[in-house]
Each structure stands twice: as structure tokens, then as C-alpha cells.
Enzyme design. Structure first.
Site, PDB file in Angstrom:
ATOM      1  CB  ALA A   1      -0.907   0.000   1.212  1.00 16.34           C
TER       2      ALA A   1
ATOM      3  CG  ASN B   1       5.858   8.199   3.875  1.00 12.10           C
ATOM      4  OD1 ASN B   1       4.781   8.703   4.201  1.00 12.10           O
ATOM      5  ND2 ASN B   1       6.162   6.934   4.144  1.00 12.10           N
TER       6      ASN B   1
ATOM      7  CG  PHE C   1      -3.637   7.935   5.978  1.00 10.00           C
ATOM      8  CD1 PHE C   1      -2.571   7.099   5.710  1.00 10.00           C
ATOM      9  CD2 PHE C   1      -4.441   7.651   7.079  1.00 10.00           C
ATOM     10  CE1 PHE C   1      -2.294   5.995   6.516  1.00 10.00           C
ATOM     11  CE2 PHE C   1      -4.177   6.553   7.891  1.00 10.00           C
ATOM     12  CZ  PHE C   1      -3.111   5.732   7.610  1.00 10.00           C
TER      13      PHE C   1
ATOM     14  CB  SER D   1       0.299   5.521   9.051  1.00  9.77           C
ATOM     15  OG  SER D   1       0.923   6.710   8.597  1.00  9.77           O
TER      16      SER D   1
ATOM     17  CG  ASN E   1       3.831   9.752   8.178  1.00  6.92           C
ATOM     18  OD1 ASN E   1       4.740  10.192   8.874  1.00  6.92           O
ATOM     19  ND2 ASN E   1       4.024   8.865   7.220  1.00  6.92           N
ATOM     20  CB  THR E   2      -2.642   9.640  10.796  1.00  8.96           C
ATOM     21  OG1 THR E   2      -2.704   9.642   9.367  1.00  8.96           O
ATOM     22  CG2 THR E   2      -3.973  10.115  11.355  1.00  8.96           C
TER      23      THR E   2
ATOM     24  CE  LYS F   1       2.136  -1.582   5.904  1.00 15.54           C
ATOM     25  NZ  LYS F   1       2.128  -1.045   4.536  1.00 15.54           N
TER      26      LYS F   1
ATOM     27  CG  ASN G   1       3.042   1.479   8.284  1.00 17.46           C
ATOM     28  OD1 ASN G   1       3.668   2.190   7.491  1.00 17.46           O
ATOM     29  ND2 ASN G   1       1.737   1.550   8.417  1.00 17.46           N
TER      30      ASN G   1
ATOM     31  N   GLY H   1      12.667   1.096   3.246  1.00 15.19           N
ATOM     32  CA  GLY H   1      13.817   0.728   2.431  1.00 15.19           C
ATOM     33  C   GLY H   1      14.791  -0.151   3.183  1.00 15.19           C
TER      34      GLY H   1
ATOM     35  CE1 TYR I   1       6.561   3.811  -2.692  1.00 14.02           C
ATOM     36  CE2 TYR I   1       4.944   3.626  -0.957  1.00 14.02           C
ATOM     37  CZ  TYR I   1       5.575   4.374  -1.926  1.00 14.02           C
ATOM     38  OH  TYR I   1       5.210   5.680  -2.134  1.00 14.02           O
TER      39      TYR I   1
END
Length: 367
Positions: free
Chosen positions: A60, A109, A113, A173, A175-176, A215, A244, A266, A315
């Protein structure tokens, strides 16, 4: 070809390059009909009530809105996962929010979302779905308070279950704001229990069982991870995706960009991801693990499988190695199966895991 194009792509901002890549994949998909590999070949995997021609999928985040499914399927993946998608469209965090760490083959990143909303994704999947399994990763809107998060996930399930082969509940995530609090055992139990009810209602209505994957993050303290895995063992999900991105900065030191906020993916994530895969596999022997994080060659893919993954996802490796990475990894896994004298990946993995547990040295294959 990608090696010659990459220097030019890397001269533009990462998000601009990513949009260009999605456009190219859309054109590629319009010109090429995906060839579907047999689901009984040597790399076939049968889990979650689904048949995968090979274990390698797209993670994703790469195609959040399902815009390039034809092209992505034509690359040879065994399955695709789109999203993360939220009930309402949202722009995500301010730019810049995606950063390359080129020497480390990594990305940071903090996209947040950014997506066009569940209704647009549902409309795309209603119009076209490739002939390989497609998962949909669902999340909550940034402005939805945590105590109402379950409502967003239930909306996502209702809108997208008819068009998905499985659904992924993204609780991890970084980032939220506050999202990872949903991994707290009691909170996760309530949220996933509600989705289990929706899953049962959908089955009674449609006759289709839509597996639910969860996840999880790679940043747990061991005891916290054990507590979450104990909840997942209660039967509130069908699969675990590990992992994640990480908020840690393993092995980066003083690398430029390392101080940027966001999730790291990565090569530096590989060891962390594999540790979580291994712990999850031991704690949840009856629940399939989808391994993701740091896979950029066939050997890393094999090590993730050996640690306990049944399926894999890419990804960041695609960004650095290009589309041919899919073929390279699958060819390497096939070589591993053949070198061990086995007929299929499942038997090869079982034998290799037995060798590891007994202290024997498994057969080695150079990829």
C-alpha cells in the site's frame, strides 16, 4: 532502461517523479495485457482462502487511488494492495513530505494518508480489477477523533469490501497524529471486533468471506508487541502485515535527511521488519504473515520468507531498482526452490526452516 532513466527521475522532487511513474504505468497498462501466471506453479501460495500465483505483492502507498492497476499487474506481481484510503478525500501533510536517502536505498515519508477518498477508489475497482488478488488498505481521516476511529474503518469496510479480495486495517502509520494508539491491546480488540462483526454480516449477505489483515508497526517494545499479538491470537484478524515504516533511524547516523520527520522505509528497515515477522510467526502459527520492509533483492525476499512470511510486499525497492525487480526476485526464489530439490515454494521453505531450527546449514544459492 530504468537504470538510464533513474538519474533523470531523481533530479525532480520525489512526489513529482512518483506521479510520472504512475502515469507511465497507466500508459504501459493500456498497451500491455497482463499475462496471468498459473496459480499451481512452483511459486504459488494458497492462503486466506485465496490463490496467489506467486508470493510477491505491491505494498500500500504506491498506488493509493488505484490509478495504475493494469500496468502494475503487468509487471508480474502476485497481488496488489491499494490505499491507504480514508472515508473522505484529504490532501495529507504539507509538502515537501517525501525524501530520498539514495545511498541507503531508503525513503522517509510523512505523506499523511493523502488520497481521493473511498468512493472514488470503489468506483475505480467497480470498473476494473486485475485478474490477481487486490487488497485495499483502509485508514481514518486525520480530523476524526480517536474515539470515533472505528466509525471510519467500518465505513471503509462497507464501501470497499464488495471490490476487494482482502482488506487491511492500517493502525500503524506514523504520519497521522495518534493513529498508533489504536494498536493498544484493548483498543485494537474493540476496533477489530467491530470489523469482525461487519465481516460476518457481509458474508451472510454476499456469501463472500473478505479476510481482514492488520498492518503493524516495527517500533514496539517487546512486551508491547507481545500484548498486541496476544489480542490478534484471539481471532480478531485473518493476517498480519509486518511492518509499516519506522520512526527509528537504524544505521543512518548523520546522513542528510535523516532528521526529517516521518516513516523510514527501504534497506535500513529490513532487519527491524524481519524481527517483527519472526516474533509474529512464532506467536501466531495459524495466522499468515505478509512481510514488507527493506526487500530490494531475492536474498532479502527469501530471508523474510524464512523468518515466517507467507507473502511479501515491495514499495521502496521499486523506486531504486525499477520494475525489473519483480522478475529478478521471482527468478531468484524459483532458483532457491529448484536448488533445494523441491517442487514448490512451500516445501522449500518448510525444509529450510527445519534446517534452521535444527542448526543445520541450509543450501545456499547466489542470486
Amino acid at each position: 532502461m530504468y537504470k538510464s532513466l533513474r538519474p533523470w527521475l531523481f533530479r525532480v522532487p520525489p512526489e513529482t517523479a512518483h506521479e510520472a511513474a504512475l502515469l507511465a504505468l497507466r500508459v504501459f497498462g493500456a498497451l500491455h495485457r497482463p499475462s496471468v501466471a498459473p496459480v499451481d506453479g512452483p511459486l504459488a501460495v494458497h492462503v486466506l482462502g485465496l490463490r496467489f500465483a506467486n508470493p510477491l505483492g505491491l505494498a500500500a502507498g504506491f498506488d493509493k487511488n488505484g490509478r495504475a492497476l493494469r500496468g502494475l499487474a503487468a509487471l508480474g506481481f502476485g497481488f496488489l494492495e491499494v490505499g491507504t484510503v480514508t472515508p473522505r478525500a484529504q490532501p495529507g501533510n504539507p509538502r515537501p513530505r517525501l525524501f530520498r536517502l539514495t545511498e541507503q536505498r531508503a525513503l522517509i515519508n510523512r505523506l499523511g494518508f493523502n488520497n481521493a477518498g473511498m468512493e472514488k477508489l470503489a468506483a475505480r475497482l467497480r470498473t476494473y480489477r486485475p485478474a490477481i488478488p487486490v487488497g485495499v488498505n483502509i485508514g481514518k481521516n486525520r480530523d476524526t477523533p480517536l474515539h470515533r476511529a472505528v466509525d471510519d474503518y467500518r465505513l471503509g469496510f462497507a464501501a470497499l469490501a464488495p471490490y476487494a479480495d482482502y482488506l487491511t486495517v492500517n493502525l500503524s502509520s506514523p504520519n497521522t497524529p495518534g493513529l498508533r494508539a489504536l494498536q493498544e491491546p484493548d483498543t485494537a480488540r474493540l476496533l477489530l471486533g467491530a470489523l469482525r462483526e461487519d465481516q460476518g454480516a457481509f458474508f451472510r449477505q454476499s456469501g463472500r468471506h473478505i479476510p481482514i489483515a492488520v498492518k503493524i508497526a516495527p517500533d514496539f517494545a517487546p512486551q508491547t508487541l507481545d500484548a498486541l499479538l496476544a489480542v490478534l491470537k484471539e481471532g480478531v484478524c485473518d493476517a498480519v502485515i509486518a511492518t509499516n515504516t519506522t520512526i527509528r533511524r537504524p544505521t543512518l547516523g548523520h546522513v542528510p535527511m535523516a532528521g526529517e520527520q516521518g516513516g523510514l522505509s527501504g534497506v535500513p528497515l529490513a532487519a527491524l521488519s524481519r524481527e517483527i515477522i519472526s516474533r509474529s510467526f512464532k506467536a501466531l502459527p495459524d495466522i499468515p504473515i505478509i512481510g514488507v520492509g527493506g526487500i530490494n533483492n531475492a536474498e532479502e525476499a527469501w530471508q523474510h520468507l524464512l523468518a515466517g512470511a507467507s507473502l511479501l510486499q515491495l514499495y521502496t525497492g521499486l523506486i531504486y531498482e525499477g520494475p525489473r525487480l519483480v522478475h529478478t526476485i521471482l527468478a531468484g526464489l524459483a532458483d532457491r526452490v529448484q536448488a533445494g530439490g523441491h517442487d514448490d515454494l512451500g516445501n522449500a521453505l518448510s525444509a529450510a526452516r527445519r534446517n534452521l531450527s535444527s542448526g543445520s546449514r541450509p543450501n545456499t544459492v547466489k542470486f
